[in-house]
Design an enzyme around this catalytic site. Structure first.
Site, short mmCIF file in Angstrom:
data_model
loop_
_atom_site.label_atom_id
_atom_site.label_comp_id
_atom_site.label_asym_id
_atom_site.label_seq_id
_atom_site.Cartn_x
_atom_site.Cartn_y
_atom_site.Cartn_z
CG HIS A 26 -1.91 -1.06 1.31
ND1 HIS A 26 -2.11 -1.83 2.43
CD2 HIS A 26 -2.80 -1.52 0.38
CE1 HIS A 26 -3.09 -2.70 2.20
NE2 HIS A 26 -3.53 -2.53 0.96
CE LYS A 50 -12.86 -6.35 2.60
NZ LYS A 50 -11.69 -6.42 1.79
NE ARG A 99 -2.85 -7.40 -4.37
CZ ARG A 99 -3.55 -7.79 -3.34
NH1 ARG A 99 -3.00 -7.89 -2.16
NH2 ARG A 99 -4.83 -8.11 -3.47
CB SER A 137 -4.48 -6.51 4.30
OG SER A 137 -4.04 -5.25 3.89
O1 PNS Z 1 -9.06 -2.48 0.31
P1 PNS Z 1 -10.40 -2.87 -0.27
O2 PNS Z 1 -11.22 -3.64 0.74
O3 PNS Z 1 -10.29 -3.57 -1.59
O4 PNS Z 1 -11.17 -1.47 -0.55
C1 PNS Z 1 -12.48 -1.45 -1.06
C2 PNS Z 1 -13.10 -0.08 -0.84
C3 PNS Z 1 -13.10 0.27 0.64
C4 PNS Z 1 -12.32 0.99 -1.60
C5 PNS Z 1 -14.57 -0.13 -1.39
O5 PNS Z 1 -15.25 -1.17 -0.76
C6 PNS Z 1 -15.32 1.17 -1.15
O6 PNS Z 1 -15.11 2.12 -1.87
N1 PNS Z 1 -16.19 1.20 -0.12
C7 PNS Z 1 -16.98 2.37 0.20
C8 PNS Z 1 -18.44 2.16 -0.24
C9 PNS Z 1 -18.59 2.37 -1.73
O7 PNS Z 1 -18.34 3.44 -2.26
N2 PNS Z 1 -18.99 1.29 -2.45
C10 PNS Z 1 -19.17 1.37 -3.89
C11 PNS Z 1 -17.92 0.93 -4.64
S1 PNS Z 1 -17.58 -0.80 -4.37
#
Ligand code: PNS
Length: 171
Positions: A26, A50, A99, A137
């Site tokens: 990250h 999660k 990745r 992670s």
């Molecule tokens: O590190 P991750 O878990 O892949 O990140 C995912 C994240 C947090 C960027 C995504 O779930 C997110 O944007 N969540 C906020 C809610 C949202 O906007 N959802 C719509 C897009 S999936």
């Protein structure tokens, strides 16, 4: 008469994620994004489905340690939709790390959905360095849970926090 130059509009990128916990992978993407953004906001999702190992406040603190004294990067937690945060910040880019091909399907779907919700926002995919591209992670949590050495994968503050979390055995 000389024309007045247009006002400087900083290019703001949002690098959002669960960051549970923040890894060297990250950190690599975060720093690379400074090449095309004037300001990078690392946004820690508070309401992820999660159940996270660390609270949003803890995850923000770990990232702040990692950033050190880089004035162009800031970190904050957020709730709700990422596109709403991007609007609030005046951001024009979302940064995501890719990745492997296995990441692509979810990332592609998310990029299209975010563009549907906010057409002015572009998702920029970045490839991490060779030596960090295998770090995730979930694998860091797994290795730490069973007492493995994660010293080369995360910031020392994160390594210490993981060791403390699992001091009395896997949870
Ligand atoms: O590190 P991750 O878990 O892949 O990140 C995912 C994240 C947090 C960027 C995504 O779930 C997110 O944007 N969540 C906020 C809610 C949202 O906007 N959802 C719509 C897009 S999936």
């Amino acid at each position: 008469m000389t024309d007045t130059p247009p006002p400087f509009r900083p290019k703001v990128a949002v690098y959002a994620g669960s960051f549970d916990p923040f890894t060297h992978g990250h950190a690599d993407i975060m720093r690379r994004s400074l090449a095309f953004a004037d300001r990078v906001v690392v946004a820690v999702a508070n309401n992820i489905n999660k159940k996270p190992l660390f609270t949003a406040q803890e995850r923000v603190a770990f990232i702040a340690e990692s950033i050190g004294t880089e004035p162009r990067i800031e970190v904050r937690a957020f709730d709700g939709l990422l596109v709403n945060l991007a609007r609030e910040l005046g951001a024009t880019m979302l940064v995501r790390g890719l990745r492997a091909v296995s990441d692509f399907e979810f990332e592609y779907q998310m990029a299209l959905l975010n563009r549907h919700l906010h057409p002015g926002l572009e998702t920029v995919f970045m490839v991490p360095s060779n030596d960090t591209t295998y770090i995730s992670s979930s694998m860091v949590r797994e290795v730490a849970r069973f007492g493995g050495d994660i010293g080369a994968l995360v910031h020392p503050t994160v390594a210490r926090a993981l060791a403390e979390r699992f001091a009395s055995g896997p949870v």
